[in-house]
Scaffold this motif. Structure first.
Motif, PDB file in Angstrom:
ATOM      1  N   GLU A  61      -5.771 122.183  47.550  1.00 60.44           N
ATOM      2  CA  GLU A  61      -7.145 121.915  47.113  1.00 60.44           C
ATOM      3  C   GLU A  61      -7.641 122.964  46.128  1.00 60.44           C
ATOM      4  O   GLU A  61      -8.265 122.634  45.110  1.00 60.44           O
ATOM      5  CB  GLU A  61      -8.062 121.871  48.340  1.00 60.44           C
ATOM      6  N   GLU A  62      -7.349 124.230  46.430  1.00 61.82           N
ATOM      7  CA  GLU A  62      -7.834 125.297  45.558  1.00 61.82           C
ATOM      8  C   GLU A  62      -7.179 125.240  44.178  1.00 61.82           C
ATOM      9  O   GLU A  62      -7.840 125.459  43.159  1.00 61.82           O
ATOM     10  CB  GLU A  62      -7.573 126.665  46.204  1.00 61.82           C
ATOM     11  N   ASP A  72      -5.981 122.516  42.818  1.00 58.46           N
ATOM     12  CA  ASP A  72      -6.527 121.305  42.206  1.00 58.46           C
ATOM     13  C   ASP A  72      -7.877 121.601  41.541  1.00 58.46           C
ATOM     14  O   ASP A  72      -8.165 121.100  40.446  1.00 58.46           O
ATOM     15  CB  ASP A  72      -6.695 120.217  43.268  1.00 58.46           C
ATOM     16  N   ASN A  73      -8.675 122.445  42.176  1.00 56.72           N
ATOM     17  CA  ASN A  73      -9.996 122.786  41.643  1.00 56.72           C
ATOM     18  C   ASN A  73      -9.942 123.539  40.316  1.00 56.72           C
ATOM     19  O   ASN A  73     -10.900 123.508  39.535  1.00 56.72           O
ATOM     20  CB  ASN A  73     -10.785 123.622  42.660  1.00 56.72           C
TER      21      ASN A  73
END
Length: 443
Positions: free
Chosen positions: A197-198, A200-201
């Motif tokens: 997720e990180e 991807d951000n």
């Protein structure tokens, strides 16, 4: 291609990338002696490039006391003063963290400034690739079982954020993140979900392999040419718009015309009794006809005048008796269990927790995984020769890890063992480097 190596350790991962022509402008590592090993390796590559390995060998012959290492290097710096400046820019002995909470730590912003200084020194304006892997103790199954609940509170769970910060700052095309399989399951799979997720951000896709089920992407390095069973995860990240695929490591597997066994790895090294050998002093090879050497041993001896880091631990008589029993069992194809020892040789009441405490690297089998615990004791890494009846030396485990004989590990022996145990085998790093290069350079 311009590379930054984070959490470098002794340089096993960067070694393969260096051999494949990547330009590594910065190596960041918190352990002092690992950094000294990196400096010595940088010296080797510099002198090899300048066709002056004889000067490197002269340094090795004279440098056998880690307390005088700086003085010993002066014979090199006197001839190549520019090399000292190169080392100062490119090898950063820094610990990621918050200086407000840890006096030994350096902030990401300060490390970033130093990396920019190295880029400028190397006339580079951008970074193509970032490699490395945060310390893996809390990700590993063994580490988590030892730390128990403390693993969930351990700040090392979050060291990947510093890796993330460097990726965000330098915006490489891609990055390689090597780690233990436990990273996929740590904190009930939360750690890896957060990592994905990180990244991807900040605009990056991160893959654990070609299978959607991450656990199926765990690889054994022995399948790619390493003479050791070593299961790991190699995460590959890239800018979303580049739409890369996962590297095809199998395409660059290193094949050998011989069995991947302990004999073909260390069978040519000098025999030692416990306590014998030399920690840092250069030892000449025993006389052997070239035809007596395995293909692997010949490879390890390239550009080498002998071996270093080959001193056997002292062994208590009690443990040596156990080693001999373990070797006898191993020769019959049996793994010694602690509860099978005679009662007078047992020192632990909880026998079940120590069942596999003693393990031999059988001559005719592929070695089991070398881990950092070898810095504490050698019981899990017993030499197969019953006459020697001892644990493996740093050089022997370095051979298993595929470090060439000219690769000198600096510092006290405990620090040497730690460096080797934590390392990525250079053979595997070479495979990774080739596969990644194929992706980054394909039209």
């Amino acid at each position: 291609m311009i590379v930054i190596d984070l959490f470098t350790g002794a340089g096993g991962l960067s070694e393969g990338f260096h051999e494949e022509g990547y330009k590594i402008v910065a190596q960041i590592e918190k352990e002092k002696w690992a950094c000294e090993t990196l400096k010595t390796r940088l010296i080797y590559h510099f002198l090899n490039k300048n066709n002056d390995l004889e000067l490197y060998f002269e340094f090795l012959r004279k440098s056998f006391n880690y307390k005088t290492l700086d003085q010993d290097r002066m014979i090199i710096f006197k001839k190549y003063p520019e090399l000292k400046e190169k080392i100062d820019y490119e090898i950063l002995n820094r610990k990621f963290g918050n200086p407000a909470n840890d006096r030994e730590a350096t902030s990401s912003s300060d490390i970033i400034k130093e990396i920019y200084a190295s880029l400028k020194y190397n006339n580079a304006t951008s970074v193509d690739l970032i490699i490395g892997g945060p310390p893996c103790q809390v990700y590993s199954v063994i580490g988590r079982s030892r730390l128990k609940e403390a693993a969930n509170r351990d700040s090392r769970n979050y060291l990947f954020y510093y890796y993330l910060n460097i990726v965000k700052e330098f915006e490489p095309k891609a990055f390689v993140f090597e780690n233990v399989p436990g990273i996929l399951t740590a904190k009930d799979r939360l750690i890896f979900s957060v990592i994905q997720e990180e990244f991807d951000n900040i605009g990056y896709t991160i893959l654990s392999g070609n299978d959607h089920e991450h656990k199926n992407n765990i690889i054994d390095f022995s399948d790619y040419g390493v003479f050791q069973r070593r299961k790991r995860v190699v995460l590959f990240g890239f800018k979303k718009e580049l739409n890369y695929t996962y590297p095809d490591f199998s395409r660059f597997t290193e094949y050998w015309n011989e069995e991947k066994n302990t004999r073909n790895i260390i069978g040519d090294l000098p025999s030692l009794s416990p306590g014998e050998g030399e920690d840092l002093k250069l030892i000449e090879y025993p006389f052997q006809n070239n035809s007596e050497l395995s293909e692997y041993q010949k490879k390890m001896r390239e550009n080498s005048m002998g071996i270093m880091n080959h001193k056997a631990r002292a062994v208590r008589d009690h443990d040596r008796m156990i080693y001999r029993i373990a070797i006898e069992y191993s020769n019959q194809g049996i793994q010694l269990k602690y509860n099978e020892l005679p009662n007078d040789l047992k020192t632990h009441q909880n026998e079940e927790s120590f069942l596999d405490r003693f393990k031999v690297h059988n001559w005719n089998e592929i070695p089991h995984t070398i881990v950092a615990h070898i810095a504490k004791d050698g019981h899990y890494n017993i030499h197969p020769d019953i006459k020697q009846a001892r644990s493996l030396t740093v050089r022997e485990v370095a051979r298993i890890q595929s470090f060439p004989d000219n690769y000198k590990f600096e510092g006290p022996r405990t620090a040497q063992f730690l460096q080797v145990g934590n390392a990525v085998p250079p053979i595997m790093s070479r495979v990774i480097a080739k596969a990644v290069k194929h992706i980054l350079t394909s039209p």
